[in-house]
Design an enzyme around this catalytic site. Structure first.
Site, PDB file in Angstrom:
ATOM      1  N   SER A 112     -11.276  -0.802  -0.928  1.00 16.77           N
ATOM      2  CA  SER A 112     -10.017  -0.766   0.092  1.00 16.77           C
ATOM      3  C   SER A 112     -10.327  -1.326   1.375  1.00 16.77           C
ATOM      4  CB  SER A 112      -9.218   0.516  -0.107  1.00 16.77           C
ATOM      5  OG  SER A 112      -8.522   0.855  -1.421  1.00 16.77           O
ATOM      6  N   HIS A 153      -3.703   5.867   3.423  1.00 17.81           N
ATOM      7  CA  HIS A 153      -4.454   4.777   3.051  1.00 17.81           C
ATOM      8  C   HIS A 153      -3.714   3.535   3.648  1.00 17.81           C
ATOM      9  CE1 HIS A 153      -5.964   1.781  -0.147  1.00 17.81           C
ATOM     10  NE2 HIS A 153      -6.855   2.688  -0.164  1.00 17.81           N
ATOM     11  N   ASP A 207       0.787  -1.235  -0.014  1.00 15.50           N
ATOM     12  CA  ASP A 207      -0.047  -0.075   0.093  1.00 15.50           C
ATOM     13  C   ASP A 207       0.976   1.326  -0.060  1.00 15.50           C
ATOM     14  OD1 ASP A 207      -2.145   1.752   0.722  1.00 15.50           O
ATOM     15  OD2 ASP A 207      -3.181  -0.111   1.082  1.00 15.50           O
TER      16      ASP A 207
END
Length: 789
Positions: free
Chosen positions: A573, A235, A162
């Site tokens: 996600s 994220h 990520d």
């Protein structure tokens, strides 16, 4: 960071999206004119050269450099270098090549595929208790957090590919964690803002990778995502903490969603692989991260990234599919997000059968931002707004078309397009706009209102329930439906001095119905093949509270408060790490189970009902199909004891590649089975016959005989049991199971059965249903999708 040349190039490249982070991928297109096309073809670009598997791992870089020197002109010898070198579980490299050079390499006998390095984008708490609350609604004996198995130690390692990680988050404290297992061979990379001491027994590894860029002088230019394993986006931190974050009491987003936040497997360890930045993810870097993760000793790889549904590459030109195939061969499970391109059909990505593909759904929590009109009427809207307005603070309210700038069309002012409003008329007012222009997102409308010094924004959207709650920071905001919007506009038009206020958001637990398939969650059937049902499952992906990077952005948090360490985000996600955490939890209990057994357990025990006891729905309020939900919403505790499982082996996947149409030579080069032979009859329809936990048939001719598929199940429960089949099929579709009874006598572990489908009287198009095997203790459900033509 990307240099200016590349930023300008990207503006052009974005016209041709190929991948999407969930994440989107783009690949350069040649110019329409032959001269510019010829010229652009000679500009070196990053390519991935995939050379398959090998028993002789640890291939020297020298061999790859020699290969490059044979095709790159001597005057450009500076390009004879490797950006990435794949050497652990598969062979290959990435380098700067012209289109002609790439074409020459693609014909090399030892090369499986050569493809442009795609740039992908990211697919962008209480959710764990909700997963079990819905499953145990009739007899709530335990919750996710209190289950006895959460008290055991675990040596399960999750690799998160990520945007990196924020190690200081309380979610990554290692209190109570086991010692790092000897199987771990990874590293914690140093950088200017990340030290080895940032790793501990929870965060046991951290790597970062370079992203290749082109340059005018034809030399390789590399950048690193911030040159550090540290997350600057948030994220990666969010996904990692959702999968395996530690218990953190009293966590919230400035008071919203307050409670104990935790990951699905708090006892699991995390290894972070930073292959993405805010600008995107290099496919070659993702492939390098997967190669490293496998060699480092991770058990599960979690990736919230994928190809664009508009231009999906086939499996041998997709870096995630390639890496996941070799991970599966090495016993490493790969779980990916399905994409955020719903509700369009055939928008699902990451559809290879060796990937566990996850769609997104809501949980039983809503975020309401109430509008109080001057006439006393209360209207409930949706938002995540941290405003400081109260019921005693009212302001004039006006509709966008009534405060338009000079010479602005009413159609633009009513939607609050940039430049459409008169700032003098807007200042000090709460404004109302209509959200019927998809080219202007909510974030832009909010900025338009803020810049004009509005006191707040009310957005009218007839489909507002389809959207996720919008985080407006401290700016007062509320989104309402068309009926409520009509009431607000009627009040404005019928009142001499209309006023209103927007109250701060409150979270409402126990919301029904839930789960509901998220509007954005990508749908099946798969674009590459419809003979594998995708997505596989759904999991919570709407308004999920998890750890983030604390950011000091003006207007993003209340004055006098510290930046938040936790935030509410939505996307597949967020759904993907829920399944990752569940899979890690199951592996910690059943240490000998393979990845395909864990996948099967989660699929055959998934629920197809919401918290009202009715079939799962989509955002339109219709019953959701398996092309939206997969086999259903995961139920992790039930998956601990599935009864029967479908084991999908490497040879199943090799046969899949045969049926898909790849050459036997390439398939052998990818596999540890160097003597593997494709079945003599290798056609696309036979994909339905690989031993998958669901069934999909892309074409069933109603004028022909019944089509039969075979499955084999393995008993992982008690011995001496008998399972009886039950069919749930739509009217007109005749489904038969033979045998109808499976008797697992002493010593019998595996049994096979066949399912036949006959559709002469069935409705045209896709028909959905299920075959369930029951022994009075377990219900093993296998969903099917059959397209009648």
């Amino acid at each position: 960071m990307y240099n200016q040349h590349f930023q300008n190039s990207m503006a052009f490249l974005l016209l041709f999206p190929f991948l999407s982070l969930h994440c989107l991928v783009v690949i350069a297109s040649s110019s329409s004119s032959s001269s510019s096309s010829s010229s652009s073809n000679q500009i070196p670009k990053p390519y991935v050269v995939y050379m398959g598997s090998s028993s002789n791992l640890g291939v020297a870089e020298l061999a790859h450099l020699q290969l490059l020197s044979s095709i790159i002109p001597s005057e450009e010898s500076g390009r004879i270098s490797l950006i990435h070198h794949y050497k652990h579980s598969f062979k290959g490299f990435s380098a700067m090549l012209t289109e002609k050079e790439a074409s020459v390499l693609s014909g090399h006998e030892k090369i499986v595929s050569v493809f442009p390095d795609p740039i992908l984008k990211l697919h962008t708490t209480r959710s764990w208790d909700f997963l079990e609350a819905e499953a145990e609604a009739k007899a709530p004996t335990s919750t996710w957090s209190s289950h006895k198995y959460h008290n055991i130690s675990s040596d399960v390692i999750i690799g998160i590919i990520d945007t990196g990680i924020w190690p200081e988050s309380p979610s990554f404290k290692d209190r109570g964690m086991s010692e790092i297992p000897s199987k771990w061979k990874g590293v914690c990379m140093d950088s200017h803002d990340f030290k080895k001491s940032n790793c501990n027994r929870k965060l046991i590894g951290a790597r970062f990778y370079s992203i290749p860029l082109t340059s005018n002088n034809h030399n390789t230019t590399r950048t690193t995502p911030a040159g550090s394993p540290r997350d600057s986006v948030g994220h990666g931190t969010h996904t990692a903490s959702t999968a395996a974050g530690a218990h953190v009491a009293n966590a919230s987003y400035f008071g919203l969603a307050r409670g104990t936040v935790r990951g699905g497997s708090p006892s699991s360890m995390i290894a972070s692989y930073k292959a993405c930045s805010e600008d995107g993810c290099s496919g070659s870097a993702i492939l390098q991260a997967m190669d490293d993760a496998i060699a480092d000793g991770v058990d599960i790889i979690s990736i919230s990234i994928g190809m664009s549904p508009l231009f999906q590459s086939d499996y041998l030109n997709d870096p995630i599919a390639i890496g996941a195939f070799h991970a599966e061969q090495m016993g490493v499970m790969v779980i990916c997000s399905a994409g955020n391109d719903g509700p369009d059909p055939s928008s699902v990505v990451n559809t290879a059968p060796w990937i566990f593909t996850v769609g997104a759904s809501s949980i039983d929590r809503d975020f309401q931002s109430t509008v109080l009109l001057g006439n006393g009427k209360t209207i409930k809207g949706s938002a995540i707004s941290l405003s400081n307005l109260s019921s005693s603070m009212t302001y004039p309210i006006a509709f966008g078309k009534d405060i338009a700038a000079k010479f602005t069309p009413v159609s633009e002012a009513r939607t609050c397009r940039p430049g459409s409003l008169d700032s003098k008329k807007v200042a000090g007012k709460i404004i109302v706009c209509v959200d019927d222009d998809p080219t202007v997102p909510r974030k832009i409308k909010k900025l338009v209102a803020e810049d004009a010094d509005a006191k707040g924004l009310i957005l009218i959207d007839e489909d507002y329930e389809k959207h996720v709650p919008f985080d407006s920071g401290i700016f007062p905001f509320s989104e309402v439906g068309s009926v409520a919007g009509f009431q607000i506009i009627h009040y404005i038009n019928s009142t001499k001095n209309p006023t209103a206020t927007i109250l701060p958001t409150v979270d409402v637990p126990g919301y029904k119905p839930a789960p509901v398939v998220a509007y954005f969650s990508s749908r099946g059937p798969g674009e590459l093949t419809e003979n594998i049902l995708k997505p596989d499952v759904t999991a919570p992906g709407v308004a999920i509270l998890a750890a983030i990077v604390p950011k000091v952005n003006a207007g993003s948090f209340p004055i006098g408060k510290k930046p938040a360490g936790y935030a509410i985000k939505s996307g597949t996600s967020m759904a993907c790490p829920h399944v990752t955490g569940a899979a890690a939890f199951i592996r910690s209990v059943h240490r000998r189970w393979s990845s395909s057994i864990i996948k099967s357990a989660l699929m055959t025990t998934a629920t197809v009902y919401d918290n009202t006891g009715k079939p799962l729905k989509n955002n339109a309020g219709s019953t959701a199909s398996p092309h939206e939900t997969g086999v259903g919403e995961i139920s992790p505790l039930k998956a601990l004891n599935p009864g029967l499982v479908f084991e999908t082996t490497t040879k199943d996947y090799l046969r899949f590649l045969c049926y898909f149409g790849y050459s036997e030579k390439n398939i052998r080069s990818m596999s540890k089975y160097t003597n593997f032979n494709c079945p003599r009859n290798s056609i696309d329809n036979l994909i339905s016959n690989i031993n998958y936990p669901s069934i999909s048939i892309s074409k069933l001719d109603r004028h022909r005989a019944a089509e039969t598929v075979k499955r084999t199940v393995t008993n992982v429960g008690l011995q001496n049991v008998t399972y009886i089949s039950r069919v749930n099929a739509p009217s007109g579709l005749i489904v038969k199971v033979l045998p109808q009874k499976l008797v697992f006598a002493e010593g019998v572990k595996r049994m096979s059965f066949s399912v036949s489908f006959y559709g002469k009287e069935a409705a045209g198009g896709y028909n959905f249903g299920s075959v369930t095997w029951s022994d009075n203790r377990h219900s093993v459900q296998m969903m099917f999708a059959v397209n009648i033509q």
